[in-house]
Design a protein around this motif. Structure first.
Motif, PDB file in Angstrom:
ATOM      1  N   ARG A 107      -3.882  -5.628  -9.110  1.00  0.00           N
ATOM      2  CA  ARG A 107      -4.268  -5.792  -7.777  1.00  0.00           C
ATOM      3  C   ARG A 107      -5.470  -5.326  -7.517  1.00  0.00           C
ATOM      4  NH1 ARG A 107      -0.277  -0.974  -7.936  1.00  0.00           N
ATOM      5  NH2 ARG A 107      -1.431   0.619  -7.874  1.00  0.00           N
ATOM      6  N   THR A 126     -13.577  -1.345  -3.042  1.00  0.00           N
ATOM      7  CA  THR A 126     -12.207  -1.355  -3.858  1.00  0.00           C
ATOM      8  C   THR A 126     -12.300  -0.838  -5.336  1.00  0.00           C
ATOM      9  OG1 THR A 126     -12.421  -3.605  -4.651  1.00  0.00           O
ATOM     10  CG2 THR A 126     -11.385  -3.358  -2.646  1.00  0.00           C
ATOM     11  N   LEU A 142      -5.654 -11.974   1.647  1.00  0.00           N
ATOM     12  CA  LEU A 142      -4.954 -10.639   0.995  1.00  0.00           C
ATOM     13  C   LEU A 142      -4.358  -9.926   2.300  1.00  0.00           C
ATOM     14  CD1 LEU A 142      -8.063  -9.703  -0.938  1.00  0.00           C
ATOM     15  CD2 LEU A 142      -6.226 -10.636  -1.741  1.00  0.00           C
ATOM     16  N   GLU A 143      -3.018  -9.352   1.684  1.00  0.00           N
ATOM     17  CA  GLU A 143      -2.302  -8.402   2.410  1.00  0.00           C
ATOM     18  C   GLU A 143      -2.815  -6.952   2.173  1.00  0.00           C
ATOM     19  OE1 GLU A 143       1.538 -10.753   2.060  1.00  0.00           O
ATOM     20  OE2 GLU A 143       1.777  -8.635   2.172  1.00  0.00           O
ATOM     21  N   LEU A 144      -2.549  -5.952   3.238  1.00  0.00           N
ATOM     22  CA  LEU A 144      -2.715  -4.423   2.802  1.00  0.00           C
ATOM     23  C   LEU A 144      -1.466  -3.972   2.622  1.00  0.00           C
ATOM     24  CD1 LEU A 144      -5.083  -2.118   2.590  1.00  0.00           C
ATOM     25  CD2 LEU A 144      -4.951  -2.014   4.984  1.00  0.00           C
ATOM     26  N   LYS A 171      -5.005 -11.316   8.242  1.00  0.00           N
ATOM     27  CA  LYS A 171      -5.150 -10.875   6.785  1.00  0.00           C
ATOM     28  C   LYS A 171      -6.422 -10.385   6.237  1.00  0.00           C
ATOM     29  CE  LYS A 171      -1.414 -14.205   5.590  1.00  0.00           C
ATOM     30  NZ  LYS A 171      -0.710 -13.991   6.760  1.00  0.00           N
ATOM     31  N   PHE A 172      -6.682 -10.485   5.109  1.00  0.00           N
ATOM     32  CA  PHE A 172      -8.061  -9.791   4.596  1.00  0.00           C
ATOM     33  C   PHE A 172      -8.560 -10.679   3.641  1.00  0.00           C
ATOM     34  CE2 PHE A 172      -5.260  -6.597   6.267  1.00  0.00           C
ATOM     35  CZ  PHE A 172      -5.909  -5.828   7.160  1.00  0.00           C
ATOM     36  N   ILE A 201     -13.733  -5.766   0.543  1.00  0.00           N
ATOM     37  CA  ILE A 201     -12.762  -6.590   1.271  1.00  0.00           C
ATOM     38  C   ILE A 201     -13.334  -6.610   2.854  1.00  0.00           C
ATOM     39  CG2 ILE A 201     -10.380  -6.363   2.182  1.00  0.00           C
ATOM     40  CD1 ILE A 201      -9.741  -5.538  -0.519  1.00  0.00           C
ATOM     41  N   CYS A 245      -4.805  -3.739  -2.020  1.00  0.00           N
ATOM     42  CA  CYS A 245      -4.676  -5.387  -1.321  1.00  0.00           C
ATOM     43  C   CYS A 245      -4.138  -6.270  -2.290  1.00  0.00           C
ATOM     44  CB  CYS A 245      -6.051  -5.849  -1.104  1.00  0.00           C
ATOM     45  SG  CYS A 245      -6.553  -5.637   0.573  1.00  0.00           S
TER      46      CYS A 245
END
Ligand code: MN
Ligand code: MN
Length: 465
Positions: A107, A126, A142-144, A171-172, A201, A245
């Motif tokens: 991830r 990141t 992407l999710e957080l 979302k991202f 991100i 993420c």
């Protein structure tokens, strides 16, 4: 004797499926897909497994309790690992039957000082976690997810963060370069196409309306105002956070015939889920105590207090042994562990990296791996002929479709599992798991038949081994 009797030929599972298997495959896949969507991080997975365990009559266990055959217990290790057991009729001195799998998956982790503003946009810096092809993580939703330990009025408060999995959530994304301007980028090696420092991100672009003459970073200010409103955070609270993420894809069927499941994080939830559910589904008290270990940090070497190298395992097992006056070393010496992790499925699109005779094929059943490792078997546990012989017979006797597998061609690469860390403890251990296509990609693919056979394999280990 005929060639059929004398030769070892791998066979697809499709020509041997019973009606019960066919039904089992479908029912199992539906449950597994639900689990995947809920469990995209090890923390989420632990909560979900604990919830399922409670509903199956397991209780959170502290050492003071006594244990009787048939008791169902679990212990959570620092929110990131979980150990479950069903106490058997025999003494723990006779050993336990273990399945060990991991809950962490590759991830993109949010850094400790992540937030910055650059030319009208705000970003998180990141640090990627595990073995990823970095270019695969750009231009996908992407999710957080994670936790922040917020320091407020001299108190530390744990706050859950989960943004991106509900249909109405934002979302991202990590942006990529348009092909029109990628002439130089396209000449780079794949490891350099997107660099580690390029995995930034995108999180916003609207400036704050707060009057603050000292502040030149109005977008960053707006993001912090939002995070403060939602989670009570200030920027310093990122220092005590574990945010990451993960792909914002949910699990779904793949193919006209729906024979595959596509999802993020099959490695190794496709083994964690059956390791736990096969223990949940035991209908009778087993002879040997059954133990399921679901650990963290496998993707970065099993180190750390929540990894398989942690003494948290000895702590749990030692406490169980003490209730029966048994030495932990005696218990380990007589135990057997299925180190449950995925292996590479033969992919005809990349045929040159596989040795076809020794590869795992989709729909051929659970893959047993005598050894993993790389180069001259470096990092392998290498189960003994005696152990493999016993398991082979057990699988054949119980209608489990299985295949023997290695990861790929000698010297093509390789990888390890937690097997060697179990073997180090004087526990006979064999690698086994589901063959995966596109392993470690944001979206991995497995065959439903193999998932179900891995479940059957584990149930057989708990019931019969
Ligand atoms: Mn794995
Ligand atoms: Mn992996």
């Amino acid at each position: 004797m005929t060639s059929e009797q004398l030769f070892y030929d791998k066979k697809t599972g499709f020509d041997r499926l019973t009606d019960e298997d066919k039904q089992g495959i479908q029912t199992y896949a539906e449950g597994y897909k639900k689990f995947l969507d809920e469990s995209k991080t090890e923390r989420d997975a632990v909560l979900e497994i604990a919830r399922m365990a409670e509903s199956k009559g397991f209780r959170a266990w502290t050492r003071d309790d006594t244990l009787r055959p048939g008791d169902k217990i679990y212990r959570i290790n620092r929110h990131k690992g979980i150990m479950l057991a069903v106490i058997g009729n025999q003494s723990l001195a006779e050993g336990v039957r273990l399945t060990a799998a991991h809950l962490d998956a590759p991830r993109v982790d949010i850094r400790t000082v992540p937030l910055y503003e650059d030319n009208g946009m705000a970003f998180f810096k990141t640090h990627y976690y595990g073995g990823i092809k970095k270019y695969q993580w750009t231009a996908i939703p992407l999710e957080l997810r994670g936790v922040v330990c917020v320091c407020e009025n001299g108190e530390v408060k744990r706050v859950q963060v989960r943004v991106g999995d509900k249909p109405t959530d934002p979302k991202f994304v990590i942006t990529d370069l348009l092909p029109h301007l990628a002439t130089e980028q396209m000449t780079r090696k794949a490891t350099e196409v997107i660099k580690g420092e390029g995995l930034n991100i995108l999180i916003g672009s609207v400036p704050s309306e707060t009057v603050d003459e000292k502040c030149s970073e109005k977008i960053k200010l707006a993001i912090m105002e939002h995070l403060n409103r939602e989670y009570g955070m200030t920027e310093a609270d990122f220092l005590s956070a574990e945010l990451c993420c993960v792909p914002a894809f949910n699990a779904c069927d793949i193919g006209f015939d729906r024979s595959f499941v596509g999802a993020y994080g099959h490695d190794d939830r496709v083994c964690s889920y059956p390791a736990a559910t096969s223990l949940f589904d035991l209908t009778e008290t087993p002879a040997h105590t059954g133990v399921c270990l679901l650990v963290d940090k496998e993707e970065i070497g099993s180190e750390g207090v929540s990894g398989m190298l942690s003494q948290a395992f000895e702590w749990f097992m030692g406490d169980m042994c003490r209730t029966q006056g048994v030495e932990l070393a005696d218990c380990f010496a007589h135990s057997f562990c299925l180190s449950a992790d995925v292996t590479a499925a033969y992919d005809p699109n990349f045929a040159d990296v596989y040795d076809k005779r020794n590869s795992a094929f989709v729909n051929y059943g659970v893959a047993l791996c005598k050894y993993t490792g790389s180069g001259g078997k470096g990092g392998a546990s290498d189960a003994s002929a005696e152990v493999v012989g016993k398991v082979r017979k057990l699988m054949n006797d119980n209608g489990v479709f299985w295949q023997m597998a290695e990861m790929g061609k000698t010297d093509a690469g390789g990888g390890g599992t937690v097997a060697k860390f179990m073997a180090q403890r004087n526990i006979d251990t064999l690698d086994a798991g589901v063959p995966v296509l596109s392993m470690h990609a944001p979206y991995e693919t497995v065959a439903k038949l193999d998932c179900y056979m891995t479940y059957k394999c584990m149930k057989t280990i708990f019931e019969q081994a």
